[in-house]
Write a protein that holds these residues in place. Sequence first.
Motif, PDB file in Angstrom:
ATOM      1  N   PHE A   4      19.714 -36.871  36.375  1.00 14.97           N
ATOM      2  CA  PHE A   4      19.656 -38.289  36.003  1.00 14.97           C
ATOM      3  C   PHE A   4      19.121 -39.106  37.176  1.00 14.97           C
ATOM      4  CE2 PHE A   4      23.597 -36.346  34.335  1.00 14.97           C
ATOM      5  CZ  PHE A   4      23.207 -36.205  33.005  1.00 14.97           C
ATOM      6  N   TYR A   5      18.450 -40.187  36.824  1.00 14.47           N
ATOM      7  CA  TYR A   5      17.936 -41.091  37.850  1.00 14.47           C
ATOM      8  C   TYR A   5      18.217 -42.522  37.469  1.00 14.47           C
ATOM      9  CZ  TYR A   5      15.414 -37.145  39.767  1.00 14.47           C
ATOM     10  OH  TYR A   5      15.112 -35.953  40.337  1.00 14.47           O
ATOM     11  N   LYS A   6      18.334 -43.367  38.494  1.00  8.73           N
ATOM     12  CA  LYS A   6      18.407 -44.800  38.250  1.00  8.73           C
ATOM     13  C   LYS A   6      17.056 -45.415  38.582  1.00  8.73           C
ATOM     14  CE  LYS A   6      20.915 -47.844  40.785  1.00  8.73           C
ATOM     15  NZ  LYS A   6      22.143 -48.582  41.134  1.00  8.73           N
ATOM     16  N   GLU A  59      15.439 -48.720  39.353  1.00 10.11           N
ATOM     17  CA  GLU A  59      15.879 -50.042  39.805  1.00 10.11           C
ATOM     18  C   GLU A  59      14.639 -50.890  40.020  1.00 10.11           C
ATOM     19  OE1 GLU A  59      19.215 -50.052  42.725  1.00 10.11           O
ATOM     20  OE2 GLU A  59      17.858 -51.312  43.883  1.00 10.11           O
ATOM     21  N   THR A  81      21.305 -52.746  32.858  1.00 15.55           N
ATOM     22  CA  THR A  81      22.124 -53.741  33.558  1.00 15.55           C
ATOM     23  C   THR A  81      21.205 -54.670  34.332  1.00 15.55           C
ATOM     24  OG1 THR A  81      23.927 -52.159  33.772  1.00 15.55           O
ATOM     25  CG2 THR A  81      23.994 -54.055  35.238  1.00 15.55           C
ATOM     26  N   GLU A 129      18.674 -52.390  36.300  1.00 19.22           N
ATOM     27  CA  GLU A 129      19.081 -51.033  36.628  1.00 19.22           C
ATOM     28  C   GLU A 129      19.193 -50.251  35.329  1.00 19.22           C
ATOM     29  OE1 GLU A 129      22.125 -51.048  40.082  1.00 19.22           O
ATOM     30  OE2 GLU A 129      22.246 -53.019  39.160  1.00 19.22           O
ATOM     31  N   ILE A 130      18.466 -49.138  35.268  1.00 19.65           N
ATOM     32  CA  ILE A 130      18.411 -48.347  34.050  1.00 19.65           C
ATOM     33  C   ILE A 130      18.629 -46.886  34.426  1.00 19.65           C
ATOM     34  CG2 ILE A 130      17.010 -47.779  32.033  1.00 19.65           C
ATOM     35  CD1 ILE A 130      15.269 -50.346  33.380  1.00 19.65           C
ATOM     36  N   VAL A 131      19.740 -46.326  33.979  1.00 20.10           N
ATOM     37  CA  VAL A 131      20.017 -44.915  34.273  1.00 20.10           C
ATOM     38  C   VAL A 131      19.564 -44.087  33.073  1.00 20.10           C
ATOM     39  CG1 VAL A 131      21.807 -43.207  34.754  1.00 20.10           C
ATOM     40  CG2 VAL A 131      21.906 -45.466  35.838  1.00 20.10           C
ATOM     41  N   VAL A 179      12.260 -40.896  32.744  1.00 20.76           N
ATOM     42  CA  VAL A 179      11.940 -41.769  33.884  1.00 20.76           C
ATOM     43  C   VAL A 179      10.532 -42.354  33.778  1.00 20.76           C
ATOM     44  CG1 VAL A 179      11.481 -41.771  36.369  1.00 20.76           C
ATOM     45  CG2 VAL A 179      13.576 -40.727  35.510  1.00 20.76           C
ATOM     46  N   VAL A 209      20.912 -39.845  40.480  1.00 20.54           N
ATOM     47  CA  VAL A 209      22.288 -40.181  40.087  1.00 20.54           C
ATOM     48  C   VAL A 209      23.056 -38.879  39.915  1.00 20.54           C
ATOM     49  CG1 VAL A 209      23.689 -41.147  38.202  1.00 20.54           C
ATOM     50  CG2 VAL A 209      21.679 -42.389  39.035  1.00 20.54           C
ATOM     51  N   ILE A 221      27.487 -39.251  35.526  1.00 21.54           N
ATOM     52  CA  ILE A 221      27.726 -40.425  34.683  1.00 21.54           C
ATOM     53  C   ILE A 221      29.039 -40.175  33.963  1.00 21.54           C
ATOM     54  CG2 ILE A 221      26.863 -41.773  32.718  1.00 21.54           C
ATOM     55  CD1 ILE A 221      24.026 -40.687  33.527  1.00 21.54           C
ATOM     56  N   GLU A 261      25.578 -39.850  29.225  1.00 21.16           N
ATOM     57  CA  GLU A 261      24.270 -40.513  29.350  1.00 21.16           C
ATOM     58  C   GLU A 261      23.656 -40.822  27.992  1.00 21.16           C
ATOM     59  OE1 GLU A 261      20.000 -40.990  29.751  1.00 21.16           O
ATOM     60  OE2 GLU A 261      20.963 -39.276  28.814  1.00 21.16           O
TER      61      GLU A 261
END
Length: 145
Positions: A18-20, A22, A46, A80-82, A88, A114, A117, A130
């Motif tokens: 997983f990645y955030k 930003e 977010t 911010e999007i995970v 991605v 990340v 989660i 997720e």
Amino acid sequence: GGVTRAWCTVDYVPDSKFYKVEAILRPWRVPHVSSALLKIGIRGVTVSDVRGFGAQGGSSERQAGSEFSEDNFLAKVKMEIVVSKDQVESVIEKIIEEARTGEIGDGKIFLLPVSDIIRVRTGERGEKAERMTGGQADIISVGSN
Ligand code: ATP
Ligand code: GLN
């Protein structure tokens, strides 16, 4: 183990499930970005109101406009999007498509690994936490069935 885009393969370092994503963006572009993300099944986002200083420095595009702050920091929005690794690139593409004006101050995107989660309601972790009902993974699996 790279991610294939239309024209190249990207290897994120360090590797993660997983990645955030930003993104620091112009506030008035954010509604365009979020509705475009929703259309591709990205529902978990977010946002925060932040203030920043970049190449644009204190020069606001509108002298008396809302982007101007007294101390030369400009009003920006952090999104911010995970997402899972395979989502991605589509998220980054959408952000660029919807946030870009071509003028200085369009913003910047950071990509962070990340570790895990956890969904507070259920205690689920990882992939289960997720995944969102009606999310991109759902849309893609329905489309390919
Ligand atoms: P539940 O099924 O329990 O409602 P959920 O996964 O839908 O869980 P919420 O509890 O509704 O998550 O999310 C709370 C907040 O967490 C959201 O308003 C959003 O700010 C943030 N959020 C959730 N998922 C993500 C994500 N993938 N990326 C960024 N922010 C997220
Ligand atoms: N990857 C999730 C899904 O496909 C969506 C994640 C997100 O909306 N940020 O269900």
